[in-house]
Write a protein that holds these residues in place. Sequence first.
Motif, PDB file in Angstrom:
ATOM      1  N   VAL A   1       2.357  -7.610  -6.351  1.00  0.00           N
ATOM      2  CA  VAL A   1       1.814  -6.508  -7.141  1.00  0.00           C
ATOM      3  C   VAL A   1       2.686  -6.240  -8.355  1.00  0.00           C
TER       4      VAL A   1
ATOM      5  N   ASN B   1       8.430   1.948  -5.097  1.00  0.00           N
ATOM      6  CA  ASN B   1       8.392   3.388  -5.337  1.00  0.00           C
ATOM      7  C   ASN B   1       9.750   3.943  -5.746  1.00  0.00           C
TER       8      ASN B   1
ATOM      9  N   TYR C   1       2.803   3.267  -4.860  1.00  0.00           N
ATOM     10  CA  TYR C   1       2.509   2.106  -4.020  1.00  0.00           C
ATOM     11  C   TYR C   1       2.447   2.562  -2.564  1.00  0.00           C
TER      12      TYR C   1
ATOM     13  N   ALA D   1      -1.758  -0.387  -4.972  1.00  0.00           N
ATOM     14  CA  ALA D   1      -1.149   0.321  -6.098  1.00  0.00           C
ATOM     15  C   ALA D   1      -2.159   1.323  -6.630  1.00  0.00           C
TER      16      ALA D   1
ATOM     17  N   ALA E   1       5.050  -6.422  -2.444  1.00  0.00           N
ATOM     18  CA  ALA E   1       5.647  -5.819  -3.639  1.00  0.00           C
ATOM     19  C   ALA E   1       5.873  -6.854  -4.736  1.00  0.00           C
TER      20      ALA E   1
ATOM     21  N   ARG F   1       2.814   5.612 -11.243  1.00  0.00           N
ATOM     22  CA  ARG F   1       2.368   4.554 -10.336  1.00  0.00           C
ATOM     23  C   ARG F   1       2.921   4.819  -8.949  1.00  0.00           C
TER      24      ARG F   1
END
Length: 673
Positions: free
Chosen positions: A172, A279, A162, A80, A169, A160
């Motif tokens: 995070v 994302n 990724y 990230a 996922a 942000r």
Amino acid sequence: MRDLKAARVPESNTRWLRLRVMLMGGFFLSLLALAFGRAVYLQVYEQDKLRGLAQDQYVRQIEIPARRGDIFDRRGTPLAQSVEVDSIWVDPSMLPDVKKGARSLAKALKLNGGDTEDLQARLQRAKRFAWVKRQARPQEVEAVKALGLPGMGFTKEPKRFYPQRELAAQVVGVVGTDGRGLEGLELAFDDELSGQNSRLSGFRDAKGRKLLVQGTLDPIEREGAAVTLTLDRHLQYVSEKALYRAVEDAKAVAGMVVVLDPKTGELLALASSPGFNPNTPEALQREAIRNRAALDTFEPGSTMKSFVVAAALEEKVLKTDDVFFCENGAWKIGRYTINDTHSYGWLAPKAILQLSSNICSAKVAQVLGREKLVAYYHAFGFAERTGLALPGEGKGVIPFPKAEVSLATQSFGQGMTATAVQLASAYGALANDGVLMRPYLISKVVDPDGVVLLENRPTEVRRVVSSKVARQVVGMLESVVTKEGTAPKAAMEEYRVAGKTGTAQKADPVARGYSDKRIASFVGMVPADNPRAVILVVVDEPKTDVYGGLVAAPAFKEIATAAMAHLAVPPSRPLAPEVAVAPVVSPVAAKAPVPPKPAPARPMVAEQEGAGEGTVRVPDVQGQVGREAVVKLLAAALEPQLLGSGRVVSQTPAAGALVEKGARVTLELATRP
């Protein structure tokens, strides 16, 4: 003289004139005093208020959002990151026609009908400021700029990103458009990752544009801390790939995988299915975001039998050569009947685990006793949170089995709940000679100036069973992956494997009983003689097959094969010698045989021609299996990095390239049909 007397002003008039002058003077003097008093009041008592009003007209406090800290895997691969993107705003008072401007902006941004109405409503409500779109894409910014509308503004905001997309996922997590964590580690470490927003003073010109007067601050001063995980990107990728395939093949609703280093407690992989791409937050589904491996509790089923046997051996109420009668597959306890999948007679502890007998496991629990069973379950770490720092981590429950049937069902993992991390950690205790290590996911948290805010190290929780008992149980579990056991599909050619299958009924919260749905699982330790990894695979509600040995064991084998190669673990079994095939020789050639020249020995170390001190040439490992390629690269003083499993299909740098000793060589592996 007469004229002078006539020109004199009467005394009464003179007094009246002086009075008027004094009155006027007093009046103006009062005004002056009043003005002076007002000035003193404004300058002294209303100073702060007036200064604020003045500054509000031409000075603005501009908030500079902090750059959110990065999240890395154990090898420094970013999971990230934050990037600077444009956000679009507008001063609605400067638009000639708000409705027309809103339609133009909506068309440029390709908004649908509902979003267009929402944008128009926001512009009509606002007076001097309204967001058009935050964290816009570059093409959207260019489209808005091309409109040439007055009052438009663009400001940089951190977004942000990724880079590994779906990888890890659920671990995070995700953040919202305001940069605040919503799920996973992004939420758990939101304060550390966020950093401190900065405020700068700036002037506003006649058109409302902001002009900085202090310059920008040092980026380090407005950056969040970096979080490093114990996860390994490669093992995480392999685990997710194998899990997705297992869930799809079984037509299941979900699944989870845990890969644990039993000697340290580090979580090397933590996968959940279904997955999602953080994302694209607009497409997120609540079910996909949840980290099932750490949050969900379930009835673990027959995987708990290993702990029952271990506890009985530790308490010396069971010997390895004791036998129990398995009632030929059906055993009545009061008005309930305990069943086995097959009809068994007398079984020793090893066979109880190998064949996964519910009845004999319940009889071992009877010998152990209720108090001891619950105490050992707690000692192995069940019914207590592991402390992974993930919000909402599951705890699980172990009710005290007052009834005989409750004691029986808990012995094979029904009537109690646990998380996947708890189950893998408990098997890690068996793999670590009976010592339970605290599982952890966060390696360290470091702020921008290098100060370590948090650091985790391997921590011993307690010794649960003796080293002798742990090794005895692991040895028994090796029989599970034999042809006679319940998970032959988990067996590996080059490594000894110990493991246990589980097939548990799912509770029905509505009917307050058990449904026809199942949870299939397999947990294994590899290599069994010196475990380097504990791998748990859980498949939720499989429909093709319901048994862990058929549904979960193949995924375990796929992950274990890749993990052993990636961790450069030497085989625990000798490779079968290759059978030489005699070449076909013509009759003429047979009459005059020519002894073949001996083939030169293949060097294990790359040839060094043309290499200077401290450099080596990359050996050619194309077409070799992962283990052989790893051995060859290590012999050449190079660091192998494997992607996938099977044989090497490409390598970077290329064979023959001159590199420094210790350089990393990335190998892409694939299984060829």
